[in-house]
Motif scaffolding. Sequence first.
Motif, PDB file in Angstrom:
ATOM      1  N   ASP A  97      41.611  41.159  34.229  1.00 24.24           N
ATOM      2  CA  ASP A  97      42.575  41.309  35.504  1.00 24.24           C
ATOM      3  C   ASP A  97      44.054  41.006  34.633  1.00 24.24           C
ATOM      4  N   ALA A 124      46.086  46.195  43.162  1.00 25.48           N
ATOM      5  CA  ALA A 124      45.128  45.742  42.192  1.00 25.48           C
ATOM      6  C   ALA A 124      43.852  45.065  43.039  1.00 25.48           C
ATOM      7  N   ARG A 144      51.699  48.822  47.560  1.00 30.22           N
ATOM      8  CA  ARG A 144      50.236  48.699  47.287  1.00 30.22           C
ATOM      9  C   ARG A 144      50.037  49.764  46.290  1.00 30.22           C
ATOM     10  N   LYS A 195      53.343  42.788  40.749  1.00 35.01           N
ATOM     11  CA  LYS A 195      54.004  41.343  40.090  1.00 35.01           C
ATOM     12  C   LYS A 195      55.275  42.051  39.276  1.00 35.01           C
ATOM     13  N   ASN A 246      46.191  33.725  37.517  1.00 29.54           N
ATOM     14  CA  ASN A 246      46.448  33.217  38.832  1.00 29.54           C
ATOM     15  C   ASN A 246      44.915  32.419  39.098  1.00 29.54           C
ATOM     16  N   TYR A 251      49.388  39.903  35.554  1.00 27.39           N
ATOM     17  CA  TYR A 251      50.503  39.333  35.124  1.00 27.39           C
ATOM     18  C   TYR A 251      51.039  39.353  33.385  1.00 27.39           C
TER      19      TYR A 251
HETATM   20  N1  PMP Z   1      44.978  40.062  40.605  1.00 27.33           N
HETATM   21  C1  PMP Z   1      45.652  38.764  40.635  1.00 27.33           C
HETATM   22  C2  PMP Z   1      45.252  37.956  39.668  1.00 27.33           C
HETATM   23  C3  PMP Z   1      46.588  38.814  41.538  1.00 27.33           C
HETATM   24  O1  PMP Z   1      47.367  37.486  41.700  1.00 27.33           O
HETATM   25  C4  PMP Z   1      46.578  39.420  42.718  1.00 27.33           C
HETATM   26  C5  PMP Z   1      47.993  39.271  43.750  1.00 27.33           C
HETATM   27  N2  PMP Z   1      47.374  39.296  44.928  1.00 27.33           N
HETATM   28  C6  PMP Z   1      46.162  40.874  42.572  1.00 27.33           C
HETATM   29  C7  PMP Z   1      45.244  40.844  41.499  1.00 27.33           C
HETATM   30  C8  PMP Z   1      46.484  41.832  43.647  1.00 27.33           C
HETATM   31  O2  PMP Z   1      47.549  42.531  43.589  1.00 27.33           O
HETATM   32  P1  PMP Z   1      48.042  43.440  44.416  1.00 27.33           P
HETATM   33  O3  PMP Z   1      49.208  43.045  45.402  1.00 27.33           O
HETATM   34  O4  PMP Z   1      48.230  44.704  43.696  1.00 27.33           O
HETATM   35  O5  PMP Z   1      46.810  44.077  45.382  1.00 27.33           O
END
Ligand code: PMP
Length: 400
Positions: A202, A99, A245, A237, A174, A205
């Motif tokens: 985003d 992400a 990835r 998540k 987050n 979660y």
């Molecule tokens: N967005 C948020 C809010 C996250 O907490 C995270 C976790 N690192 C990410 C994006 C990126 O996730 P990813 O491990 O899929 O790159």
Amino acid sequence: MKLARRMAALEPSATLAMAARAGAMKAAGLDVIDLSVGEPDFPTPPHICRAAEAAIAAGYTKYTPAAGLAALRKAVAEDYTRRSGLAVTPSQVVVSNGAKHALHNAFTALLDEQDEVVVPAPYWVSYAELVKLAGATPVLVETRIEDDFKLLPEALRAALTPRTRMLLICSPSNPTGVVYQPAELAALADVAIDADLTVLADEIYDQLVFDGRTSPSFPTLRPGLTDRTIVVAGVSKTYSMTGWRIGWTIAPEPLSKAIANLQSQETSNPSSISQHAAVAALTGPQECVEQMRRAFQLRRDLVAARLRRLSGIRLPDIGGAFYAFFDIRAALARARSVGIATSLAWCEMLLERQQVALVAGSAFGAEGHVRMSFAAGEETLARGLDRVAAFLDDPTTPRA
Ligand code: PMP
Ligand code: GLU
């Protein structure tokens, strides 16, 4: 060698940096409790791992289309449509290397220099840096713990300028764990529509919510929002697949095409094997998602109850994700006499004296706070909380 100007302003990821530091201390034999990085501690469910093994055995070890396997784009579109009720086509989905990469793609494809992006603070560490990398300016809008760290429509309106191009919303959040109510998101959507903003939602979660909550997808809240919203999500998540990835954007088709072009030049496809695993995650049995969600809810109960009993600690209602983001300003005021004046100094001293790794609020644009990840077993969390309590009582004496 002289570095490019864009590097001068770029901060390393504070969450990954703290995790690396805790990892190095552990490797040196210290009994460190690492509650820094936000990463589910469960193994990736076995049926997903088996799909990856089968993909290797079947020879799916070559390039895929740059925007992702057709089967995965379809699986993402169908999963999203099933859960949100909004019809999206596979051509609106681009699968990326996590992400984080999906966010980078969206910002790069949309933002010009001088554009402003409203980012409610506290914010996840990478948002501001990724916006800056795209040459644009993050406009950090402070929120209050009294409002459960939610951005209010009037605060959004006050932050708008003729250069505002985009609003970023992360719910469940987050670093705060806060989940917006549908009506609260709809009120923000009204401002975004009035001001003709693009919204980046985003929703990584979105399935990790507690106490019977649901977390509606942003474009469901008002008609027409699909044309101005990019949804970012992934498997990291929901399916405990951080190392694989795989993340994605769901966006209007012209933007998806632009993102696919960008990705075809920058990285090509994400790992073919991980993509096959992600198809299995999205189309296979979903009990694992609920099992992990339930475990996170129990941990949330434990962590929130213990933290609320500690003197000088305040925290918002944690409705989702796996973070407790708490206000330590009262504790900092007491610790000033022993030379601890900032959340970073507090976290560093906590790591040194008690070997517990948390992340300072300053990394999330909220000095005076710290973030604890509760993506760890209950026994680890209980020991970590004992040490935090001991540190609050006496920040100078090392752990016995
Ligand atoms: N967005 C948020 C809010 C996250 O907490 C995270 C976790 N690192 C990410 C994006 C990126 O996730 P990813 O491990 O899929 O790159
Ligand atoms: N989302 C996680 C965190 O915030 C992963 C670390 C990162 O990608 O920065 O801790």
